[in-house]
Write a protein that holds these residues in place. Sequence first.
Motif, PDB file in Angstrom:
ATOM      1  N   ALA A   1       0.837  -1.209   0.000  1.00  0.00           N
ATOM      2  CA  ALA A   1       0.000   0.000   0.000  1.00  0.00           C
ATOM      3  C   ALA A   1       0.877   1.266   0.000  1.00  0.00           C
ATOM      4  N   LEU A   2       2.003   1.222   0.717  1.00  0.00           N
ATOM      5  CA  LEU A   2       2.927   2.373   0.703  1.00  0.00           C
ATOM      6  C   LEU A   2       3.434   2.623  -0.718  1.00  0.00           C
ATOM      7  N   GLY A   3       3.748   1.524  -1.407  1.00  0.00           N
ATOM      8  CA  GLY A   3       4.233   1.631  -2.784  1.00  0.00           C
ATOM      9  C   GLY A   3       3.169   2.210  -3.709  1.00  0.00           C
ATOM     10  N   LEU A   4       1.929   1.771  -3.523  1.00  0.00           N
ATOM     11  CA  LEU A   4       0.833   2.284  -4.361  1.00  0.00           C
ATOM     12  C   LEU A   4       0.652   3.784  -4.137  1.00  0.00           C
ATOM     13  N   ALA A   5       0.791   4.199  -2.876  1.00  0.00           N
ATOM     14  CA  ALA A   5       0.628   5.629  -2.562  1.00  0.00           C
ATOM     15  C   ALA A   5       1.756   6.444  -3.202  1.00  0.00           C
TER      16      ALA A   5
END
Lengths: 289, 255
Positions: free
Chosen positions: B119-123
């Motif tokens: 999720a951090l990567g997607l953000a």
Amino acid sequence: MSNTQQLPHLTSPSLGFGLGLRTEHYHPILNSKFSESLKVDWFEVLSENYMVPGGKPLYFLDKIRENYPVVMHGVSLSIGSTTPLDADYLRDLRKLADRIQPAWISDHLCWTGVHGQNMHDLLPLPYTEETAKHVVERVGIVQDYLGRRILLENVSSYASYIDSTMTEWEFITEVAEQADCLLLLDVNNIYVSGYNHQFDAKVFIDGVPKNRVQQIHLAGHHNHGDYIIDTHDAPVIDPVWDLYEYAISRFGAVSTMIERDDHIPELAVLVEELQIARDIAAKSLEVAA
Amino acid sequence: MSQLAKLQSDFQAYLMDDVKGAAFKAHMIDDEKVGAKKRLGIYVDAYRLRIIEALATTYPKLKALLGDDLFEITARAYIKQFPSKYRNMRWVGDKMQTHLEQTLSQHPIAVEMAAFEWALGLAFDAEDAPNFTLQDLAAILPEDWANLTFRFHPSYHLLPLQHNVVQIWNALDKEEIPPNALQTNAPCLIWRMDLNAHFRSLDTTEYAALQSIVEGASFGTLCEQLQENASEEDATIQAAQYLSGWLNDGLITKA
């Protein structure tokens, strides 16, 4: 006048001396621009790294593009694969090109996977008439779609097919001339493949069409004794600098850049290494004149 | 199948499994100096090492949590189970959560760490969108407030975590010994602000408030919802505070 000199000049004028853009250098590049101390004429960006929806990568790319010419270099076009060309990939590639207006777009003369898979490696092609015909057809589709000639780069290779019926440079020449595309000559890769497959790198350089070499790559590698692995994690070695000098004496002023993908030093170190390329090219062109 | 297609299919099969695909070796020049097996071995190794490195870049704290050895075993099994179909290495790790559920189900903390880092990567590289600002809010007419709805930034993500993943991530980020994994209801908000991925834990009230607004509830509906546990005045103040916080965090974008 030789035949080669009568050929139409297909390449753009040299952009000078550039570097591969790496995230570690975003801030030093943008900071030093204002003091005009950075001796880098242009940057090459890895296309896939910027084929993302938004955020930091595209933000910094736009900023750097405001101040420097940029060229796009891909690793996943898979021009030699027998799997159909990836329409989504081409669409994203064109979208990025529309956004940053690169001086040109390049990828590798290789394949990266079949059956919908991507091995994320630059895999070698057998050098046959069948392969050349296949690649030529696909380059045509890509060039029509992008509305421009693309550059294909020779890859470093570690294994060769018994099926090959021509040399790598003969294969490259056939593809480039039949597809009417340009070439990105990686001088380090010529050295690496020459070492691995025991051919004379100068014969390779002499064998590719002079009027289609638009860009040169330089990089370091790792020598394991019996073979070399192309690691891009070290400075360019002297024999590669010698080959570079030889290449410039044949091709004239060609946009040249250094690739460093691992053990990335401070920007100043690469700028210093780039100065070696400038000096060698200047000397080589002076001799040629 | 053309000869080229057959060669490529066999080469790829060799890279996936050099025992099963061993017959392909006969297509390679076998010299005394290096030998076809060693030459192809360079490609066999590079295929795995490159993806393991990409997975380590996507999941640095999962790697720290599992340790180098278990991470490598996990990554190698992952590559076998989920060969990449992506042009961009950026997406190669998208099935890690599923993979860990299947292979490390005894460590739910690892599964949630993967979900959190993904999720951090997607953000990080989600689509850009212009922020809705306090000035934009000031231009809203008083009679329009009750029906006001909001659009959240494309990087916005609500993660309903069941463990103290955020505390463990923070400790690993500071290179400290992480706390033991604990089961706790700890929903987390992840989004991008000033080009960087941010995250913060949410209490259950704000979590419910965000869920309502994202699903299209109006500001008026949010106030009513908050009145279930507070007076009308306190609920309105709470709603305004939430809204102000979301605006300051760059969570809300122009419609």
